[in-house]
Design an enzyme around this catalytic site. Structure first.
Site, PDB file in Angstrom:
ATOM      1  N   ASP A 175       0.867  -1.188   0.000  1.00 48.02           N
ATOM      2  CA  ASP A 175       0.000   0.000   0.000  1.00 48.02           C
ATOM      3  C   ASP A 175       0.899   1.231   0.000  1.00 48.02           C
ATOM      4  OD1 ASP A 175      -3.254   0.312   0.861  1.00 48.02           O
ATOM      5  OD2 ASP A 175      -2.001   2.119   0.989  1.00 48.02           O
ATOM      6  N   ARG A 192     -19.284  -8.465   0.447  1.00 47.43           N
ATOM      7  CA  ARG A 192     -19.969  -7.354   1.128  1.00 47.43           C
ATOM      8  C   ARG A 192     -19.228  -7.028   2.407  1.00 47.43           C
ATOM      9  NH1 ARG A 192     -25.265 -10.661   1.849  1.00 47.43           N
ATOM     10  NH2 ARG A 192     -23.567 -12.172   1.976  1.00 47.43           N
ATOM     11  N   LEU A 205     -34.599  -7.140  -0.945  1.00 45.04           N
ATOM     12  CA  LEU A 205     -35.920  -6.504  -1.026  1.00 45.04           C
ATOM     13  C   LEU A 205     -36.324  -5.960   0.335  1.00 45.04           C
ATOM     14  CD1 LEU A 205     -37.913  -8.921  -3.396  1.00 45.04           C
ATOM     15  CD2 LEU A 205     -37.036  -6.636  -3.913  1.00 45.04           C
ATOM     16  N   GLY A 237     -26.558   2.732   0.710  1.00 45.68           N
ATOM     17  CA  GLY A 237     -25.394   3.608   0.858  1.00 45.68           C
ATOM     18  C   GLY A 237     -24.127   2.795   0.701  1.00 45.68           C
ATOM     19  N   CYS A 291     -19.978   1.546  -2.495  1.00 48.13           N
ATOM     20  CA  CYS A 291     -20.074   0.816  -3.768  1.00 48.13           C
ATOM     21  C   CYS A 291     -21.335   1.105  -4.569  1.00 48.13           C
ATOM     22  CB  CYS A 291     -19.944  -0.671  -3.493  1.00 48.13           C
ATOM     23  SG  CYS A 291     -18.322  -1.024  -2.786  1.00 48.13           S
ATOM     24  N   ARG A 295     -19.327   5.825   4.560  1.00 46.34           N
ATOM     25  CA  ARG A 295     -19.312   6.466   3.236  1.00 46.34           C
ATOM     26  C   ARG A 295     -20.706   6.407   2.596  1.00 46.34           C
ATOM     27  NH1 ARG A 295     -13.986   3.714   0.642  1.00 46.34           N
ATOM     28  NH2 ARG A 295     -14.610   1.987   1.971  1.00 46.34           N
TER      29      ARG A 295
END
Ligand code: NAD
Ligand code: UGA
Length: 461
Positions: free
Chosen positions: A30, A153, A251, A258, A261, A328
């Site tokens: 990084d 996720r 659903l 939010g 992504c 975010r």
């Protein structure tokens, strides 16, 4: 196999540690030196359930390591993954500057025949762009570029990587395909593998995120309709989702999608459509509806709780969803902004996301280390993130702490009957508002935008 990972964020760190767990030797690089130093001590810069243990384990085994030296990272590796950020530009297009920078860094130090694997979410054509950048800098095209989008996720990142619904391998040369196959061989029996071109792999990722965002937006609009006509969105979605052609997942109505992504990826998908003269009007509409939703829900809070300037609201949850510290593009953060704009004092609590949220909202709101303190003396309360801590909230105690009676559950998390018994006016998404003044049977008060009469028994000053 020896692999390199460029970028130690949510995706680079998780997939790097998971690939090491699968038996590969992974060096994570990084540009943020402090992040690398922290990771070398197995101290994680992000909250992701189980990741600290996995990083610790793979670091101790010697299969995972961190470096801030690019030469050291990509020496003798068979593949270099790129997992850097791909944020939005103002017009919705993807900002590929981190990808370009990573390509430049890699180019000079790459061993011949190495496969560069793009894991970041990118616009169609990015594999070609990386190929050009690296070839130009090297003066030769003695390497391969592949696309391997990631579908994990936040909050369930490790299990999503280890047990994915499918693995998408995009390549335009057989040699690159062979290397990707070897990397994912340990998961071959776990998930179907979709082999395709780099362009189709890139399109697959954006299409999947756009479709999921559309499902959520649809559920939110159906919830609005349920509120207007007296339906129960949970019952409707349970029944609708039983149709295997539709499916029950994604659903669940809420305050809007939010995170880092769906918002940016839908914008990028729509931008690609506009720029290629293939308008994605469905997704354009999804984006506009989702952007408007936190303001719509904030108006609902103000109106249904009859709030005035100077009143206080407890906002439980600022993470964009449970089990993450990520704020975010969190709809809850927007609700906080809308309420403060209306002169409301906002008491914020979140089990994990407060440090990140505080960096953004600062002194605009008040911060509380536990939910009961946040609820103390407020005129209304809002559950905006589906944390288990809130699912287990003692509603009687909550009602005692609060000055007002109105509880807004924007995740349909709580039991309406328990809220009613606790003496609260319970508002949820796409379901009847339940008023504690019921006489025996649960009385549903259909409230569409109007102010509910405030019960005198609530003792509001
Ligand atoms: P992130 O912001 O958490 O991490 C990006 C990391 O890349 C940072 O640590 C940053 O310092 C580093 N970086 C930036 N430029 C660099 C460079 N030139 N060289 C080396 N490192 C550099 O981002 P993220 O959430 O991990 O997302 C990465 C990509 O994966 C994005 O394209 C995102 O859309 C995609 N994605 C994210 C998720 C998710 O759940 N977060 C899931 C699937 C796909
Ligand atoms: C999403 C996708 O689910 C991942 O497959 C993908 O890899 C990732 O984006 C990405 O491309 O980066 P993530 O953003 O971590 O993952 O979280 P989700 O669980 O998808 O939730 C996204 C948002 O939708 C959250 O705000 C969540 O609260 C909301 N949501 C989700 C709903 O409002 N209703 C639902 O039924 C599901």
């Amino acid at each position: 196999m020896k692999l390199a990972m460029i970028g130690a964020g949510y995706v680079g760190l998780t997939t790097g540690a998971c690939l090491a767990e699968l038996g590969h030797h992974v060096v994570v690089f990084d540009i943020a030196r402090d992040r690398v130093a922290q990771l070398r001590r197995a101290a994680l810069p992000i909250f992701e359930p189980g990741l600290d243990r996995l990083v610790h384990k793979t670091l101790s085994s010697g299969r995972l390591s961190f470096t801030d030296c690019i030469k050291q990272a990509i020496e003798n590796v068979q593949a270099v993954f790129i997992a850097v950020g791909t944020p939005s530009l103002d017009d919705g297009d993807i900002d590929l500057s981190q990808i370009d920078a990573a390509a430049h860094l890699i180019a000079a130090n790459l061993d011949p025949q190495t496969v560069i694997v793009i894991k970041s979410t990118v616009a169609v054509g990015t594999a070609g762009r990386v190929r050009e950048i690296v070839a130009e800098k090297r003066g030769k095209a003695d390497f391969f570029v592949a696309s391997n989008p990631e579908f994990l996720r936040e909050g369930s990142a490790i299990s999503d990587f280890m047990r994915p619904d499918r693995i998408v391998l995009g390549y335009d040369d057989e040699q690159a395909g062979d290397v990707l196959d070897a990397i994912y061989a340990p998961l071959a029996g776990v998930a179907p593998v979709c082999r395709t071109s780099t362009a189709d792999a890139e399109l697959t990722k954006h299409t999947a995120n756009a479709f999921l965002a559309m499902k959520i937006c649809f559920a939110n609009q159906v919830a609005d309709l349920c509120e207007a006509v007296g339906g129960d969105v949970n019952a409707v979605m349970e029944a609708v989702g039983r149709d295997s052609r539709i499916g029950r997942s994604f659903l669940n109505p809420g305050p809007g999608y939010g995170g880092s992504c769906f918002p940016k990826d839908t914008r990028a998908f729509a931008h690609t459509g506009r720029s290629k003269n293939a308008p994605q009007s469905l997704i354009e509409s999804v984006i506009a509806t989702n952007v408007e939703r936190p303001a719509r829900l904030s108006r609902r809070i103000l109106s249904q709780a009859g709030l005035m300037r100077g009143d206080a609201v407890a906002l439980l949850g600022v993470a964009f969803k449970a089990n993450t510290d990520d704020v975010r593009e969190s709809p809850s953060m927007e609700i906080a902004r809308e309420l403060t704009k209306a002169g409301i004092r906002v008491h914020v609590h979140d089990p994990q996301a407060m440090p990140n949220a505080r960096r953004v909202l600062g002194h605009e709101v008040d911060w509380f280390d536990n939910p009961m303190d946040a609820l103390s003396g407020v005129d209304a309360a809002v559950v905006a993130t589906e944390w288990d801590d809130y699912r287990r909230l003692d509603l009687r105690r909550a009602a005692e702490c609060m000055c007002g009676r109105h509880l807004f559950d924007f995740r349909n998390l709580l039991d309406p009957a328990k809220a009613r018994h606790a003496g609260l006016v319970y508002h949820s998404i796409g379901r009847a508002t339940v008023n504690f003044k019921s006489d025996g049977a649960q009385r549903a008060v259909w409230s569409r935008g109007g102010v509910l009469p405030f019960p005198a028994a609530a003792g509001r000053p």
